[in-house]
Design a protein around this motif. Structure first.
Motif, PDB file in Angstrom:
ATOM      1  N   CYS A 164      45.196  38.768  43.525  1.00  0.00           N
ATOM      2  CA  CYS A 164      43.861  38.695  44.130  1.00  0.00           C
ATOM      3  C   CYS A 164      42.803  39.255  43.183  1.00  0.00           C
ATOM      4  O   CYS A 164      41.695  38.728  43.109  1.00  0.00           O
ATOM      5  CB  CYS A 164      43.841  39.454  45.458  1.00  0.00           C
ATOM      6  SG  CYS A 164      44.600  38.560  46.804  1.00  0.00           S
ATOM      7  N   GLY A 165      43.129  40.307  42.462  1.00  0.00           N
ATOM      8  CA  GLY A 165      42.185  40.859  41.500  1.00  0.00           C
ATOM      9  C   GLY A 165      41.899  39.898  40.369  1.00  0.00           C
ATOM     10  O   GLY A 165      40.748  39.714  39.959  1.00  0.00           O
ATOM     11  N   PHE A 166      42.936  39.252  39.856  1.00  0.00           N
ATOM     12  CA  PHE A 166      42.753  38.292  38.765  1.00  0.00           C
ATOM     13  C   PHE A 166      41.977  37.069  39.230  1.00  0.00           C
ATOM     14  O   PHE A 166      41.010  36.652  38.589  1.00  0.00           O
ATOM     15  CB  PHE A 166      44.120  37.876  38.206  1.00  0.00           C
ATOM     16  CG  PHE A 166      44.029  36.860  37.115  1.00  0.00           C
ATOM     17  CD1 PHE A 166      43.617  37.232  35.851  1.00  0.00           C
ATOM     18  CD2 PHE A 166      44.340  35.532  37.355  1.00  0.00           C
ATOM     19  CE1 PHE A 166      43.516  36.300  34.839  1.00  0.00           C
ATOM     20  CE2 PHE A 166      44.250  34.592  36.350  1.00  0.00           C
ATOM     21  CZ  PHE A 166      43.836  34.977  35.079  1.00  0.00           C
ATOM     22  N   ILE A 167      42.386  36.499  40.354  1.00  0.00           N
ATOM     23  CA  ILE A 167      41.720  35.301  40.873  1.00  0.00           C
ATOM     24  C   ILE A 167      40.272  35.624  41.258  1.00  0.00           C
ATOM     25  O   ILE A 167      39.365  34.825  41.013  1.00  0.00           O
ATOM     26  CB  ILE A 167      42.501  34.718  42.062  1.00  0.00           C
ATOM     27  CG1 ILE A 167      43.831  34.149  41.564  1.00  0.00           C
ATOM     28  CG2 ILE A 167      41.705  33.654  42.792  1.00  0.00           C
ATOM     29  CD1 ILE A 167      44.790  33.771  42.664  1.00  0.00           C
ATOM     30  N   VAL A 193      38.189  35.997  37.927  1.00  0.00           N
ATOM     31  CA  VAL A 193      37.981  34.702  37.274  1.00  0.00           C
ATOM     32  C   VAL A 193      37.046  33.830  38.116  1.00  0.00           C
ATOM     33  O   VAL A 193      36.144  33.171  37.592  1.00  0.00           O
ATOM     34  CB  VAL A 193      39.326  33.997  37.016  1.00  0.00           C
ATOM     35  CG1 VAL A 193      39.129  32.570  36.571  1.00  0.00           C
ATOM     36  CG2 VAL A 193      40.136  34.772  35.989  1.00  0.00           C
ATOM     37  N   GLY A 194      37.249  33.820  39.415  1.00  0.00           N
ATOM     38  CA  GLY A 194      36.392  33.023  40.288  1.00  0.00           C
ATOM     39  C   GLY A 194      34.951  33.490  40.274  1.00  0.00           C
ATOM     40  O   GLY A 194      34.022  32.678  40.306  1.00  0.00           O
ATOM     41  N   LEU A 195      34.763  34.808  40.219  1.00  0.00           N
ATOM     42  CA  LEU A 195      33.407  35.337  40.179  1.00  0.00           C
ATOM     43  C   LEU A 195      32.722  34.978  38.862  1.00  0.00           C
ATOM     44  O   LEU A 195      31.522  34.663  38.843  1.00  0.00           O
ATOM     45  CB  LEU A 195      33.431  36.856  40.371  1.00  0.00           C
ATOM     46  CG  LEU A 195      32.144  37.532  40.785  1.00  0.00           C
ATOM     47  CD1 LEU A 195      31.611  36.927  42.078  1.00  0.00           C
ATOM     48  CD2 LEU A 195      32.355  39.014  40.944  1.00  0.00           C
ATOM     49  N   ALA A 196      33.480  34.990  37.783  1.00  0.00           N
ATOM     50  CA  ALA A 196      32.902  34.597  36.496  1.00  0.00           C
ATOM     51  C   ALA A 196      32.538  33.110  36.485  1.00  0.00           C
ATOM     52  O   ALA A 196      31.520  32.716  35.916  1.00  0.00           O
ATOM     53  CB  ALA A 196      33.884  34.910  35.371  1.00  0.00           C
ATOM     54  N   TRP A 197      33.361  32.289  37.093  1.00  0.00           N
ATOM     55  CA  TRP A 197      33.101  30.843  37.122  1.00  0.00           C
ATOM     56  C   TRP A 197      32.031  30.451  38.140  1.00  0.00           C
ATOM     57  O   TRP A 197      31.535  29.329  38.119  1.00  0.00           O
ATOM     58  CB  TRP A 197      34.386  30.074  37.416  1.00  0.00           C
ATOM     59  CG  TRP A 197      35.123  29.750  36.161  1.00  0.00           C
ATOM     60  CD1 TRP A 197      36.166  30.439  35.639  1.00  0.00           C
ATOM     61  CD2 TRP A 197      34.845  28.684  35.266  1.00  0.00           C
ATOM     62  NE1 TRP A 197      36.559  29.858  34.473  1.00  0.00           N
ATOM     63  CE2 TRP A 197      35.766  28.776  34.215  1.00  0.00           C
ATOM     64  CE3 TRP A 197      33.909  27.663  35.237  1.00  0.00           C
ATOM     65  CZ2 TRP A 197      35.775  27.883  33.155  1.00  0.00           C
ATOM     66  CZ3 TRP A 197      33.919  26.775  34.180  1.00  0.00           C
ATOM     67  CH2 TRP A 197      34.843  26.896  33.159  1.00  0.00           C
ATOM     68  N   ALA A 244      34.157  33.538  48.120  1.00  0.00           N
ATOM     69  CA  ALA A 244      35.619  33.562  48.172  1.00  0.00           C
ATOM     70  C   ALA A 244      36.184  34.547  47.151  1.00  0.00           C
ATOM     71  O   ALA A 244      37.166  35.243  47.424  1.00  0.00           O
ATOM     72  CB  ALA A 244      36.167  32.161  47.923  1.00  0.00           C
ATOM     73  N   SER A 245      35.556  34.631  45.995  1.00  0.00           N
ATOM     74  CA  SER A 245      36.010  35.563  44.967  1.00  0.00           C
ATOM     75  C   SER A 245      35.806  37.010  45.405  1.00  0.00           C
ATOM     76  O   SER A 245      36.669  37.866  45.196  1.00  0.00           O
ATOM     77  CB  SER A 245      35.264  35.315  43.662  1.00  0.00           C
ATOM     78  OG  SER A 245      35.498  34.013  43.213  1.00  0.00           O
ATOM     79  N   LEU A 246      34.688  37.281  46.033  1.00  0.00           N
ATOM     80  CA  LEU A 246      34.439  38.636  46.533  1.00  0.00           C
ATOM     81  C   LEU A 246      35.402  38.991  47.666  1.00  0.00           C
ATOM     82  O   LEU A 246      35.811  40.138  47.803  1.00  0.00           O
ATOM     83  CB  LEU A 246      32.991  38.777  46.985  1.00  0.00           C
ATOM     84  CG  LEU A 246      31.972  38.783  45.854  1.00  0.00           C
ATOM     85  CD1 LEU A 246      30.561  38.783  46.420  1.00  0.00           C
ATOM     86  CD2 LEU A 246      32.185  39.969  44.948  1.00  0.00           C
ATOM     87  N   ALA A 247      35.773  38.011  48.465  1.00  0.00           N
ATOM     88  CA  ALA A 247      36.758  38.260  49.513  1.00  0.00           C
ATOM     89  C   ALA A 247      38.124  38.594  48.917  1.00  0.00           C
ATOM     90  O   ALA A 247      38.835  39.464  49.414  1.00  0.00           O
ATOM     91  CB  ALA A 247      36.866  37.052  50.442  1.00  0.00           C
ATOM     92  N   LEU A 291      38.529  40.006  45.965  1.00  0.00           N
ATOM     93  CA  LEU A 291      38.402  41.350  45.396  1.00  0.00           C
ATOM     94  C   LEU A 291      38.389  42.426  46.464  1.00  0.00           C
ATOM     95  O   LEU A 291      38.781  43.561  46.218  1.00  0.00           O
ATOM     96  CB  LEU A 291      37.144  41.433  44.544  1.00  0.00           C
ATOM     97  CG  LEU A 291      37.171  40.667  43.226  1.00  0.00           C
ATOM     98  CD1 LEU A 291      35.816  40.715  42.554  1.00  0.00           C
ATOM     99  CD2 LEU A 291      38.258  41.191  42.313  1.00  0.00           C
ATOM    100  N   ASP A 292      37.972  42.076  47.677  1.00  0.00           N
ATOM    101  CA  ASP A 292      37.960  43.042  48.782  1.00  0.00           C
ATOM    102  C   ASP A 292      39.373  43.426  49.212  1.00  0.00           C
ATOM    103  O   ASP A 292      39.568  44.491  49.773  1.00  0.00           O
ATOM    104  CB  ASP A 292      37.176  42.463  49.953  1.00  0.00           C
ATOM    105  CG  ASP A 292      36.898  43.496  51.025  1.00  0.00           C
ATOM    106  OD1 ASP A 292      36.598  44.647  50.658  1.00  0.00           O
ATOM    107  OD2 ASP A 292      36.993  43.155  52.218  1.00  0.00           O
ATOM    108  N   VAL A 293      40.342  42.571  48.939  1.00  0.00           N
ATOM    109  CA  VAL A 293      41.727  42.861  49.309  1.00  0.00           C
ATOM    110  C   VAL A 293      42.249  44.073  48.554  1.00  0.00           C
ATOM    111  O   VAL A 293      42.995  44.884  49.100  1.00  0.00           O
ATOM    112  CB  VAL A 293      42.607  41.626  49.053  1.00  0.00           C
ATOM    113  CG1 VAL A 293      44.088  41.964  49.180  1.00  0.00           C
ATOM    114  CG2 VAL A 293      42.247  40.513  49.993  1.00  0.00           C
TER     115      VAL A 293
END
Length: 63
Positions: free
Chosen positions: A26-29, A32-36, A54-57, A59-61
């Motif tokens: 979840c941290g990696f995805i 990467v998602g936040l950067a994209w 979705a990326s922040l969600a 990272l919230d995990v």
């Protein structure tokens, strides 16, 4: 465990949790998602906002 170089007792060492593979993924995805989300947001603002949310969600995990 009577090692003079150990700063923690055996019970304290058992409580240390390094996290799970799900949290690492979840941290990696999320990162990467936040950067994209920025380039995607330039092309399509709605999709960029959805990707950022979705990326922040993800990272919230791990928090």
């Amino acid at each position: 465990m009577e090692n003079v170089f150990s700063e923690m007792s055996l019970n304290e060492m058992m409580l240390v949790d390094g996290g799970s593979a799900k949290e690492a993924a979840c941290g990696f995805i999320g990162a990467v998602g936040l950067a994209w989300s920025i380039p995607v947001g330039i092309l399509n603002p709605g999709a960029g906002l959805m990707l950022a949310g979705a990326s922040l969600a993800c990272l919230d995990v791990i928090v």
